[in-house]
Each structure stands twice: as structure tokens, then as C-alpha cells.
Scaffold this active site. Sequence first.
Site, short mmCIF file in Angstrom:
data_model
loop_
_atom_site.label_atom_id
_atom_site.label_comp_id
_atom_site.label_asym_id
_atom_site.label_seq_id
_atom_site.Cartn_x
_atom_site.Cartn_y
_atom_site.Cartn_z
N ASP A 19 -2.76 -9.38 -14.08
CA ASP A 19 -3.03 -10.63 -13.35
C ASP A 19 -1.76 -11.28 -12.81
O ASP A 19 -1.69 -12.50 -12.69
CB ASP A 19 -3.78 -11.65 -14.23
CG ASP A 19 -5.04 -11.05 -14.82
OD1 ASP A 19 -5.73 -10.32 -14.10
OD2 ASP A 19 -5.30 -11.29 -16.02
N LYS A 22 -0.70 -8.90 -8.24
CA LYS A 22 -0.36 -7.64 -7.56
C LYS A 22 -1.20 -7.44 -6.31
O LYS A 22 -0.73 -6.89 -5.33
CB LYS A 22 -0.58 -6.45 -8.51
CG LYS A 22 0.34 -6.45 -9.71
CD LYS A 22 0.11 -5.24 -10.60
CE LYS A 22 -1.23 -5.23 -11.30
NZ LYS A 22 -1.45 -6.33 -12.25
N GLY A 46 -9.08 -6.52 -11.48
CA GLY A 46 -9.67 -7.36 -10.44
C GLY A 46 -8.54 -7.84 -9.57
O GLY A 46 -7.72 -8.64 -9.99
N HIS A 47 -8.44 -7.27 -8.38
CA HIS A 47 -7.34 -7.66 -7.48
C HIS A 47 -7.89 -8.58 -6.40
O HIS A 47 -8.75 -8.21 -5.64
CB HIS A 47 -6.69 -6.41 -6.88
CG HIS A 47 -5.97 -5.60 -7.92
ND1 HIS A 47 -5.61 -4.30 -7.75
CD2 HIS A 47 -5.56 -5.94 -9.16
CE1 HIS A 47 -4.99 -3.87 -8.85
NE2 HIS A 47 -4.95 -4.85 -9.70
N GLN A 260 -3.61 -3.60 -14.13
CA GLN A 260 -3.22 -4.21 -15.42
C GLN A 260 -1.69 -4.43 -15.44
O GLN A 260 -1.09 -4.57 -14.40
CB GLN A 260 -3.67 -3.35 -16.61
CG GLN A 260 -5.17 -3.38 -16.84
CD GLN A 260 -5.95 -2.40 -15.97
OE1 GLN A 260 -5.53 -1.27 -15.79
NE2 GLN A 260 -7.06 -2.82 -15.45
N ARG A 337 -13.12 -15.17 -17.46
CA ARG A 337 -12.64 -15.80 -18.69
C ARG A 337 -11.39 -16.64 -18.40
O ARG A 337 -10.53 -16.22 -17.60
CB ARG A 337 -12.24 -14.73 -19.72
CG ARG A 337 -13.41 -13.99 -20.32
CD ARG A 337 -12.93 -12.97 -21.34
NE ARG A 337 -12.25 -11.84 -20.71
CZ ARG A 337 -11.72 -10.84 -21.38
NH1 ARG A 337 -11.76 -10.82 -22.70
NH2 ARG A 337 -11.15 -9.83 -20.75
N ARG A 339 -7.75 -17.72 -18.70
CA ARG A 339 -6.59 -16.96 -19.17
C ARG A 339 -5.74 -17.85 -20.08
O ARG A 339 -5.60 -19.04 -19.82
CB ARG A 339 -5.75 -16.50 -17.98
CG ARG A 339 -6.46 -15.49 -17.12
CD ARG A 339 -5.61 -15.06 -15.93
NE ARG A 339 -6.38 -14.20 -15.05
CZ ARG A 339 -6.33 -14.23 -13.73
NH1 ARG A 339 -5.53 -15.08 -13.11
NH2 ARG A 339 -7.07 -13.42 -13.01
P1 IMP Z 1 -10.24 -3.07 -21.39
O1 IMP Z 1 -9.27 -2.53 -20.41
O2 IMP Z 1 -11.48 -3.62 -20.75
O3 IMP Z 1 -10.53 -2.09 -22.48
O4 IMP Z 1 -9.57 -4.33 -22.11
C1 IMP Z 1 -8.45 -4.21 -22.99
C2 IMP Z 1 -7.51 -5.41 -22.82
O5 IMP Z 1 -6.90 -5.36 -21.55
C3 IMP Z 1 -8.21 -6.77 -22.90
O6 IMP Z 1 -7.33 -7.71 -23.48
C4 IMP Z 1 -8.44 -7.12 -21.45
O7 IMP Z 1 -8.55 -8.52 -21.24
C5 IMP Z 1 -7.17 -6.56 -20.83
N1 IMP Z 1 -7.31 -6.21 -19.42
C6 IMP Z 1 -7.92 -5.12 -18.90
N2 IMP Z 1 -7.84 -5.13 -17.57
C7 IMP Z 1 -7.14 -6.22 -17.23
C8 IMP Z 1 -6.69 -6.74 -15.99
O8 IMP Z 1 -6.91 -6.19 -14.91
N3 IMP Z 1 -5.98 -7.90 -16.06
C9 IMP Z 1 -5.69 -8.50 -17.23
N4 IMP Z 1 -6.07 -8.04 -18.40
C10 IMP Z 1 -6.79 -6.91 -18.42
#
Ligand code: IMP
Length: 470
Positions: A19, A22, A46-47, A260, A337, A339
Site C-alpha cells: 500500500d 505503487k 489492490g492498486h 505487496q 479494512r 490500515r
Molecule cells: P494474504 O496475502 O491475503 O495471505 O495476507 C497476508 C498478509 O499480507 C495480511 O496481513 C494482509 O493484510 C497482507 N497483504 C496482502 N496483500 C496486501 C496488499 O496488497 N497490501 C497490503 N497488505 C497486504
Amino acid sequence: MIPSWLAPTCAIIGGQWGDEGKGKIIDFLASQFDVVVRATGGNNAGHTVFIKDQKHVFHLLPSSMLMPKKVNIIADGVVIDPVVLLEEIENIRTHGFPVESLFISINAHVVFPFHRILDAAQESQQNIGTTGRGIGPCYTDRVARRGISVMMLLDKHALGIALMNMLPEKIALLRHSGYDEETIRRSFSTFTPENALTKSILDKIRAALDTGPLLETLIWTLTEVYHELGMRLLPFITNTTIFINELYGRGKRILFEGAQGTFLDVCHGTYPYVTSSHPTVGGIIAGTGFNHLYQTLLVFKAYTTRVGAGPFVTELTGLMGETLRNAGNEYGATTGRPRRCGWYDAVMARHAALINGSTIAILTKLDVLSSLERIFVCIGYKYTGPVVVADKKYEPGMELLTMPPSSLLHHCTPILREFPGWQCPISHVKTYQELPADAKAYIKKLEELSGLTFKIISVGKERDETIIRS
Ligand code: IMP
């Protein structure tokens, strides 16, 4: 104009917990490239891109999809939920943007309903705070060498056999998590939000589950439905490894879009509070089969955020955190959610620079700090836990300038340095020189502390609210 420091192949990598903004940077830089490649992660990302006040959020499509004359690639390292991807493609199409420029790897792996359902079931035991999109369980299957690739969707027979081998274990795992047969049936019937595009898929699964025995019905129905989805993706499918390397051979400029952030990397992040892929630069190379990457640009917010659980040394839980959240509109682009917010952490930044081998970086959301009287930066950690002998001896009161093992992070408090705020709007500013003196002093200090040079500074959400340095 292409800045002289921008290399012809370049990766944009999040330096924090994702987040970092990017999406906007990739959208901004994409004009300087011919090809944009998404290499890792799935629709947990989510971009967000704003164009003329219109908000576009991409979860799987490269952020450059709205730009003319780009080749957009989803490479091998990505895990694809075909339902989500087809929705995104359809959405782009209905907004009048071309989709013929999209190429999807034959080797990417597929997220199935049982991955999402298992993600939710495991989350209730592990409390990682995942996005619930099935990403972890899908990567688990890939690493366990029993996953289903895009290629297999096209071969109905192979798909059926793979599902036949896979589903008994998934159902057993769900039962182990306390799901009874009724809950399992309901979960498969509601695994994705119902809308115009997903309705027919959900209807098929529901109708079959209404009458048939659970296991056989799921094998048969998922084979039918996912083969059909695979066929709808067929026009986009290619061997992206060969394609990317060919494009490079033809002199094309290639931008790799990270998803991520560094501290969510399953190897280098705040394990176990991480995602299941490699959002660091190593993930770009593994996820594409391309190894002519000349540059890695790290993206940092001017402060820090994270969604989900896990240690966060500079977190601000009180009013200040709320102020940053509201000023920066810090709500997840994927899950909505709120942040968690905190100050910029130079210990993390130095570590991210180290892991990714970067010296050049991008600073985003500087404008969010504009109203603050005082701004703080974390320059080191104070260890407050018990004596632990690990890579070194950790003792209470010890000051740390480098990252400790992630299991010790919750025993660390930030050593903060204070800076005066500039307290005036900066979104209209076009050059670094024109920034208020206090803003420049803040940036300079971040650079010194992080061992990075911020070549791009984002001062607003629009494309043109971006300062580029020579
Ligand atoms: P998962 O990738 O859904 O398995 O989530 C694992 C962790 O990575 C959690 O804390 C999510 O909130 C975080 N996470 C996954 N994708 C993103 C993203 O694109 N931005 C921020 N946090 C992410």
C-alpha cells in the site's frame, strides 16, 4: 521525457508492508515503458489509479491497463483467481479500454473456491489478518507440487483428475477446522460475491450441490466451471517467459510491477505475518523467468501503514494514528479494512534497501503530512524484551540500528527524532526546489537515514501531482 536515471528494465517494489502507492507510480512511469509485467501475488493486491478524478482499482490486471499501446503481462509467479480476472477484464472493456494488449502466463497458478474457503477457515485459527482471497492456500498447493496451473484449466481431463486428487484433502482440512457438511456446501455456494458476472457460476455450483453427494459433485462441477473459465481466458494465454525475453531482445523497455511490500515477503518479512509470495526483487526474477533487470526502485510512504496483524514498531494507536488514517484515506483497496498507521521507519527502509539492492527510491503521500506541526521518524529501535541469544545477544535497553529477527520485533520500541512540519499545501508543487524548506529538510533526512535517494516524490493522488528529480 525519460529521466536519465531510469533504466530500460526496472522493478517497482514496495519498501514497507504494501500500500505504498505503487499503483499511481506504475501508472505514472508506464508512459516511459513499452511493457508492464505483474510478477507475484494475486488479487490480495489492490492498486488504485486515479484518472481525472475517476478511481480505478486493479487487483490482478497490471496498473498500466488504462494506457494505450502497452503490452500488459501477468507472469508465472502470479496466482490467478479466474473469476476476479474475468471481472476486471470485463470492467475495463465496458469502460472503453482495449484488452487485447493483455497476456497471461500459461504457468500461473489458479485460485479455486476451496482456496478462499480454506483461507477463511485457517484464518480463524492463525489470525494473520489475510485478505481472505485464498492466496496462501493456493501458493501452498503450488509449493507442495499439487497445484493447478492455467495450462491445466484448458485440459478438462487433466483438470478433472487434479481436482479428484485434491478435493478429498481440502474437504478433510475443512472438517478438521470444524466445518460440517452443511457449512462446506454453503461456503462453496457463496465463495465469491454474487453479481452479474458471477451469478451463473454460483447458480451452477448451487444447483449441483442441492442434489448431489458433496465430493463427486464438487469434482464434477468445478471441472466444468473452471474449464469454461479457462477457455474464456484462452485468448490472453501465452508463454510469458519466452514472450518477455523476446520483447527484451527486441529492445523494448520493461517495467515490473511489484505487489505487496518487502516486509510481507515470506522469506524476508515479519514472518509469520506475511503473504505467501516474494514481493521483494527476487520474486520478480523467479516470477517471470527474466534476468536482465537493471534497476529496482523502492517505494515508501512518507509514513508507514500496515493492514492485518503483526509487529509494527512505529505504530500510532491514538489520535495521531487516526489523523494519519483520515488524512491519507488509509483504508485497504482490497478489503476496505482501516490500515494501521505509524511514523516512517528508517530501520525498515535500510533493510529494504539491503534486501532489494536499491539506492534509488520513490517517496509517496508526502502531502498527507502537510497539516502536521511536528513529524517524527524512527531512527533505531530500543529492545525491551528479555535476554535472548540469537544472531547476537539481545539485552533490555539495547539500541538497534538493524532489523532484529521478526519474532523479537514486538519487544522493540521506536527511537524517534522530531522534525518541524511545513504546514502548508504542497500538491500543486511541480519541482523539488519549490517544496517548502521544512519538507525538503524532512526528505533529506529520510534519505540520509535510509541510504536512498528519492528521485520521485508524490504530492497528491493525481498523475500530475508528482515531482520528478533529475
Ligand atoms: P494474504 O496475502 O491475503 O495471505 O495476507 C497476508 C498478509 O499480507 C495480511 O496481513 C494482509 O493484510 C497482507 N497483504 C496482502 N496483500 C496486501 C496488499 O496488497 N497490501 C497490503 N497488505 C497486504
